[in-house]
Each structure stands twice: as structure tokens, then as C-alpha cells.
Motif scaffolding. Structure first.
Motif, PDB file in Angstrom:
ATOM      1  N   ALA A  55      27.426  31.030  44.972  1.00  0.00           N
ATOM      2  CA  ALA A  55      28.311  31.628  45.973  1.00  0.00           C
ATOM      3  C   ALA A  55      28.284  33.146  45.891  1.00  0.00           C
ATOM      4  O   ALA A  55      28.260  33.846  46.916  1.00  0.00           O
ATOM      5  N   LYS A  56      28.261  33.660  44.676  1.00  0.00           N
ATOM      6  CA  LYS A  56      28.212  35.121  44.496  1.00  0.00           C
ATOM      7  C   LYS A  56      26.831  35.665  44.844  1.00  0.00           C
ATOM      8  O   LYS A  56      26.709  36.646  45.581  1.00  0.00           O
ATOM      9  N   LYS A  57      25.790  35.025  44.341  1.00  0.00           N
ATOM     10  CA  LYS A  57      24.425  35.526  44.534  1.00  0.00           C
ATOM     11  C   LYS A  57      24.014  35.492  46.006  1.00  0.00           C
ATOM     12  O   LYS A  57      23.322  36.396  46.487  1.00  0.00           O
ATOM     13  N   MET A  58      24.434  34.464  46.717  1.00  0.00           N
ATOM     14  CA  MET A  58      24.079  34.317  48.134  1.00  0.00           C
ATOM     15  C   MET A  58      24.977  35.134  49.054  1.00  0.00           C
ATOM     16  O   MET A  58      24.752  35.180  50.257  1.00  0.00           O
ATOM     17  N   GLY A  59      25.992  35.767  48.492  1.00  0.00           N
ATOM     18  CA  GLY A  59      26.869  36.612  49.308  1.00  0.00           C
ATOM     19  C   GLY A  59      27.910  35.857  50.099  1.00  0.00           C
ATOM     20  O   GLY A  59      28.505  36.411  51.034  1.00  0.00           O
ATOM     21  N   PHE A  60      28.190  34.607  49.738  1.00  0.00           N
ATOM     22  CA  PHE A  60      29.156  33.817  50.496  1.00  0.00           C
ATOM     23  C   PHE A  60      30.570  34.382  50.374  1.00  0.00           C
ATOM     24  O   PHE A  60      31.369  34.260  51.302  1.00  0.00           O
ATOM     25  N   TRP A  61      30.896  34.977  49.237  1.00  0.00           N
ATOM     26  CA  TRP A  61      32.199  35.631  49.094  1.00  0.00           C
ATOM     27  C   TRP A  61      32.174  37.029  49.691  1.00  0.00           C
ATOM     28  O   TRP A  61      33.123  37.451  50.347  1.00  0.00           O
ATOM     29  N   GLU A  62      31.068  37.734  49.478  1.00  0.00           N
ATOM     30  CA  GLU A  62      30.972  39.092  50.016  1.00  0.00           C
ATOM     31  C   GLU A  62      31.098  39.081  51.536  1.00  0.00           C
ATOM     32  O   GLU A  62      31.720  39.974  52.125  1.00  0.00           O
ATOM     33  N   GLN A  63      30.530  38.062  52.176  1.00  0.00           N
ATOM     34  CA  GLN A  63      30.647  37.936  53.629  1.00  0.00           C
ATOM     35  C   GLN A  63      32.095  37.811  54.082  1.00  0.00           C
ATOM     36  O   GLN A  63      32.427  38.110  55.230  1.00  0.00           O
ATOM     37  N   ARG A  64      32.932  37.379  53.155  1.00  0.00           N
ATOM     38  CA  ARG A  64      34.350  37.185  53.471  1.00  0.00           C
ATOM     39  C   ARG A  64      35.212  38.302  52.881  1.00  0.00           C
ATOM     40  O   ARG A  64      36.434  38.163  52.780  1.00  0.00           O
ATOM     41  N   GLY A  65      34.557  39.392  52.478  1.00  0.00           N
ATOM     42  CA  GLY A  65      35.280  40.566  52.025  1.00  0.00           C
ATOM     43  C   GLY A  65      35.710  40.556  50.576  1.00  0.00           C
ATOM     44  O   GLY A  65      36.577  41.334  50.182  1.00  0.00           O
ATOM     45  N   LEU A  66      35.088  39.698  49.758  1.00  0.00           N
ATOM     46  CA  LEU A  66      35.502  39.559  48.365  1.00  0.00           C
ATOM     47  C   LEU A  66      34.393  39.982  47.402  1.00  0.00           C
ATOM     48  O   LEU A  66      33.229  39.623  47.586  1.00  0.00           O
ATOM     49  N   ASP A  67      34.771  40.725  46.386  1.00  0.00           N
ATOM     50  CA  ASP A  67      33.873  41.087  45.290  1.00  0.00           C
ATOM     51  C   ASP A  67      34.346  40.307  44.066  1.00  0.00           C
ATOM     52  O   ASP A  67      35.315  40.700  43.404  1.00  0.00           O
ATOM     53  N   VAL A  68      33.675  39.209  43.762  1.00  0.00           N
ATOM     54  CA  VAL A  68      34.156  38.263  42.761  1.00  0.00           C
ATOM     55  C   VAL A  68      33.481  38.492  41.410  1.00  0.00           C
ATOM     56  O   VAL A  68      32.256  38.576  41.318  1.00  0.00           O
ATOM     57  N   THR A  69      34.292  38.586  40.370  1.00  0.00           N
ATOM     58  CA  THR A  69      33.819  38.627  38.990  1.00  0.00           C
ATOM     59  C   THR A  69      34.049  37.264  38.369  1.00  0.00           C
ATOM     60  O   THR A  69      35.139  36.697  38.485  1.00  0.00           O
ATOM     61  N   ILE A  70      33.020  36.723  37.714  1.00  0.00           N
ATOM     62  CA  ILE A  70      33.104  35.391  37.100  1.00  0.00           C
ATOM     63  C   ILE A  70      33.045  35.545  35.587  1.00  0.00           C
ATOM     64  O   ILE A  70      32.083  36.102  35.053  1.00  0.00           O
ATOM     65  N   ASP A  71      34.057  35.049  34.905  1.00  0.00           N
ATOM     66  CA  ASP A  71      34.101  35.105  33.450  1.00  0.00           C
ATOM     67  C   ASP A  71      34.027  33.707  32.849  1.00  0.00           C
ATOM     68  O   ASP A  71      34.533  32.747  33.437  1.00  0.00           O
ATOM     69  N   ARG A  72      33.430  33.591  31.680  1.00  0.00           N
ATOM     70  CA  ARG A  72      33.379  32.314  30.959  1.00  0.00           C
ATOM     71  C   ARG A  72      34.779  31.960  30.471  1.00  0.00           C
ATOM     72  O   ARG A  72      35.675  32.806  30.394  1.00  0.00           O
ATOM     73  N   GLY A  73      34.982  30.684  30.093  1.00  0.00           N
ATOM     74  CA  GLY A  73      36.261  30.250  29.566  1.00  0.00           C
ATOM     75  C   GLY A  73      36.128  29.670  28.173  1.00  0.00           C
ATOM     76  O   GLY A  73      35.038  29.613  27.605  1.00  0.00           O
ATOM     77  N   PHE A  74      37.258  29.217  27.640  1.00  0.00           N
ATOM     78  CA  PHE A  74      37.299  28.682  26.280  1.00  0.00           C
ATOM     79  C   PHE A  74      38.073  27.366  26.238  1.00  0.00           C
ATOM     80  O   PHE A  74      38.776  27.074  25.285  1.00  0.00           O
ATOM     81  N   GLY A  75      37.920  26.558  27.306  1.00  0.00           N
ATOM     82  CA  GLY A  75      38.633  25.294  27.408  1.00  0.00           C
ATOM     83  C   GLY A  75      39.668  25.361  28.523  1.00  0.00           C
ATOM     84  O   GLY A  75      40.266  26.421  28.766  1.00  0.00           O
ATOM     85  N   SER A  76      39.887  24.235  29.191  1.00  0.00           N
ATOM     86  CA  SER A  76      40.821  24.207  30.319  1.00  0.00           C
ATOM     87  C   SER A  76      42.212  24.680  29.937  1.00  0.00           C
ATOM     88  O   SER A  76      42.908  25.328  30.729  1.00  0.00           O
ATOM     89  N   GLY A  77      42.648  24.347  28.715  1.00  0.00           N
ATOM     90  CA  GLY A  77      43.983  24.719  28.285  1.00  0.00           C
ATOM     91  C   GLY A  77      44.206  26.219  28.247  1.00  0.00           C
ATOM     92  O   GLY A  77      45.346  26.693  28.353  1.00  0.00           O
ATOM     93  N   LYS A  78      43.129  26.992  28.110  1.00  0.00           N
ATOM     94  CA  LYS A  78      43.248  28.444  28.040  1.00  0.00           C
ATOM     95  C   LYS A  78      43.008  29.118  29.393  1.00  0.00           C
ATOM     96  O   LYS A  78      42.929  30.341  29.475  1.00  0.00           O
ATOM     97  N   VAL A  79      42.899  28.307  30.443  1.00  0.00           N
ATOM     98  CA  VAL A  79      42.797  28.846  31.802  1.00  0.00           C
ATOM     99  C   VAL A  79      44.192  29.027  32.397  1.00  0.00           C
ATOM    100  O   VAL A  79      44.438  29.958  33.175  1.00  0.00           O
ATOM    101  N   CYS A  80      45.121  28.157  32.021  1.00  0.00           N
ATOM    102  CA  CYS A  80      46.435  28.100  32.662  1.00  0.00           C
ATOM    103  C   CYS A  80      47.190  29.425  32.623  1.00  0.00           C
ATOM    104  O   CYS A  80      47.628  29.929  33.662  1.00  0.00           O
ATOM    105  N   VAL A  81      47.376  29.971  31.439  1.00  0.00           N
ATOM    106  CA  VAL A  81      48.230  31.154  31.286  1.00  0.00           C
ATOM    107  C   VAL A  81      47.683  32.373  32.031  1.00  0.00           C
ATOM    108  O   VAL A  81      48.426  33.027  32.783  1.00  0.00           O
ATOM    109  N   PRO A  82      46.411  32.740  31.868  1.00  0.00           N
ATOM    110  CA  PRO A  82      45.932  33.930  32.578  1.00  0.00           C
ATOM    111  C   PRO A  82      45.970  33.801  34.101  1.00  0.00           C
ATOM    112  O   PRO A  82      46.149  34.803  34.801  1.00  0.00           O
TER     113      PRO A  82
END
Length: 363
Positions: A55-82
Motif C-alpha cells: 500500500a505504501k510502495k504503490m502510493g495507495f495511501w499517498e494518493q489519499r493524502g497520507l504519508d504513512v510510517t510503518i513500524d514493527r511490533g512486539f506482540g498484539s498485547g503491546k499494540v493496544c496502549v500506544p
């Protein structure tokens, strides 16, 4: 658009007299006008998440006005709080884990589904002959405590009737899980099918799988989530983000080989021409596609979440995990942002045929 060092040097080396950096004024203005958005994955940037990188490489978000940063995670449980606290606008995580977090007063809402099929289970090398839950008694089983498989382990124990005290649970950082299994420090581990199978297959190893779902633990797996405030106050952002991601998901479904290359180009850890890395991405992408193919998605569009399966997930969380104070279903998920990206019948049939061998199966 963010210009990394490699791209910067490329542009600078070809700059004309009118642009010392090789960046035209329209390019600069376009980059400045994009809205910065952050997405956290639940785990490493594996092929199971190719749709985000595509989605980022093909510009699908950029076409919609978004500059998206993608970060790795450390388990679903550590996604909730941030995500709840606004450090990330969006996060991908297991729905049962999200519900558990919501019961602890974190305001999260699933706004698009990725994996209607649940890939959570206990995995072992085929040579050990571990094919049923009771085979785990007396063995060392590795877990990452932040992962969905560990948080649903009490449900698995209750559903199967195994003696939890006879299972030696070894907890560790998620990065060590596959290593300790390959090095035979443990006999089995809790994990997601899409995380463990591609890595082991790429190393020429065969695995046995014990899926929680086969023992009555019904649950929708990975979803895209946002805070309740983001959903309420920024619906246009949610719509743009979901549409861009679903375009990425569709592209992966229809163009798997090209998507592998786009993923490899997007993640620096996978660059350098390593054939094994490419196989890991390829297998992960194929498993992810297989986990998304259910009739309700075909009928209603990519990202659709079947309300009956959402309710089944809530029942699992309540009955097996002992979670109380769950918010009502309409607070936990919405299909308001999905349905515009669809796959036609002929395309769907081709995707199913290609994905059949990667469907989760019992040992």
C-alpha cells in the motif's frame, strides 16, 4: 513522501540546473501537504503484512493524502496502549487481544478485518510427533507473553482439558521463539501460523500444528484498530487509511509475485538478495492470503467483519479467558469504512486455487 538516503543520493546525482537536489517544487509541495500517519504492526515486518508495505510502495495511501510510517511490533498485547494513547493512529493486532485490552478501559475499535480465520496455535517440529493437546504435557513450550496465543492459552487449556501444571511454559522475547525451536531447546511453542510456518518452511523444516480453533476457540484474528477518539473525530482519516490498505491487500491477492518484490524493496532487513528472505516473505504472504478467504468477505468486500464471528470472539474472550466488562459489540468494531474494495468472482476463484495448499490444517 519521505525520501530516504538512497533515494536522496539518486535524486541529487541527477539534479538539473533548476533543482540542486533533483526535487521539483511540485514534489516538495506534495510531500509537505501529506498528512503524517503512523501504523504499528503486531510483529516483525514479515510477508504476512505485505499488504501494508505494498500500500505504501504503490502510493495507495499517498494518493489519499497520507504519508504513512510503518513500524514493527512486539506482540498484539503491546499494540493496544500506544494506539489508545495516540502514539499511533492505527495498529494491527489480534481481535481477542484487543477485546481483552478494551475490557481494561482502553478505548479501541476494529475498523477493518484482515484475518477472519484464526491462525493461533501450538507448533512443533514434525519429528517430535506432537499432534494433539495432551502431547504437550511433560514438555517445554515457549511463549511470548504479549502474543495472542499466550493470552488465549487459558482458553485452550479449558477447552482441551489438559493439565496446565504439566506443561512447562518458557516465556521469552518474541525474536527468540523460532530460534529456540529450531535449536531444539523446547519441544513446541505458541505462535501465529503466519509467523512461524514461513520461516521454518524456508529452512526446509516441516511442522505439526495444533490450532486453537479446532478445539472450539472461535475467534476473528488480525484486525486494523484505532482509538475510539480517532474513529469518532477523524472518520475521513479512517476511511482514507482503510481504503489504501484494502487496495494494498487486493494487490497482494492478485499479484503475489510482484508483491513479494515490492515488500523486499520496502524492508531494509530483507534487502541484499538473500534467497531465504525472499522465500520467508513469499510463504508469509501466501499464508496471509489464505487466512483472509471467507465467503462473507467475498460478498461484502475486503475488510468486512462478520458480526456473528465478532460475537463468537466475544464469547471466547468471556467464557474461556474470564474477561468481564467487555464493551458492547458496536463499540468494539465497525464495518462503516469497508466494502468499497472488492474482488470479482473470477479473481476470487483464482486466489482460492492458488492459496489452497497454505490453508491452516491439523497435524
Amino acid at each position: 513522501m519521505t525520501v530516504d538516503r538512497r533515494s536522496f543520493l539518486k535524486f541529487a546525482g541527477t539534479a538539473g540546473a533548476g533543482s540542486a537536489l533533483g526535487l521539483s517544487m511540485p514534489t516538495i509541495l506534495r510531500a509537505a501537504s501529506l498528512q503524517p500517519v503512523k501504523l504499528t504492526l503486531p510483529w516483525l515486518p514479515l510477508g504476512t503484512f505485505s499488504y501494508a508495505f505494498v500500500a505504501k510502495k504503490m502510493g495507495f495511501w499517498e494518493q489519499r493524502g497520507l504519508d504513512v510510517t510503518i513500524d514493527r511490533g512486539f506482540g498484539s498485547g503491546k499494540v493496544c496502549v500506544p494506539v489508545d494513547q495516540g502514539q499511533y493512529e492505527f495498529g494491527i493486532l489480534d481481535l481477542a487481544v484487543m477485546m481483552n485490552c478494551a475490557a481494561r478501559s482502553l478505548s479501541l475499535t476494529a475498523i477493518a478485518g484482515i484475518w477472519p480465520k484464526c491462525p493461533i496455535g501450538i507448533f512443533s517440529l514434525k519429528e517430535y510427533g506432537i499432534t494433539k493437546p495432551s502431547d504437550l504435557e511433560g514438555e517445554r513450550v515457549a511463549f511470548n507473553v504479549s502474543s495472542g496465543d499466550f493470552q488465549l492459552w487459558p482458553a485452550f487449556v479449558k477447552a482441551t482439558g489438559i493439565d496446565d501444571k504439566k506443561v512447562t511454559k518458557v516465556t521469552m522475547d518474541p525474536g527468540a521463539l523460532i530460534k529456540v525451536l529450531v535449536e531444539k531447546q523446547v519441544k513446541a511453542e505458541g505462535n501465529f501460523y503466519g509467523s512461524i510456518a514461513p520461516s521454518l518452511w524456508a529452512n526446509g523444516l516441516e511442522i505439526n500444528s495444533i490450532f486453537y480453533e479446532d478445539y472450539g476457540i472461535k475467534a476473528f484474528s488480525n484486525v486494523l484498530a484505532a482509538s475510539e477518539a480517532t474513529v469518532k473525530d477523524k472518520p475521513e482519516l479512517c476511511q482514507a487509511f482503510v481504503d489504501g490498505m484494502m487496495d494494498g491487500l487486493k494487490y497482494v491477492y492478485l499479484n503475489p509475485e510482484k508483491s513479494v518484490q515490492l515488500h523486499m524493496e520496502s524492508v531494509k532487513e530483507f534487502q541484499g538478495g538473500n534467497a531465504m528472505n525472499e522465500k520467508v516473505v513469499e510463504y508469509g504472504q501466501a499464508v496471509s492470503t489464505a487466512l483472509g478467504l471467507v465467503p462473507s468477505v467475498k460478498a461484502n468486500g475486503l475488510g468486512y467483519m462478520d458480526p456473528a464471528l465478532i460475537q463468537a470472539t466475544m464469547d471466547t474472550v468471556k467464557n474461556y479467558m474470564g474477561v468481564e466488562n467487555l464493551p458492547p459489540a458496536d463499540k468494539l468494531f465497525t464495518n462503516a469504512f469497508v466494502g468499497s474494495v472488492k474482488v470479482d468472482d473470477a479473481q476470487w476463484s483464482a486466489i482460492e486455487a492458488r492459496s489452497e495448499k497454505y490453508m491452516p490444517r491439523k497435524a
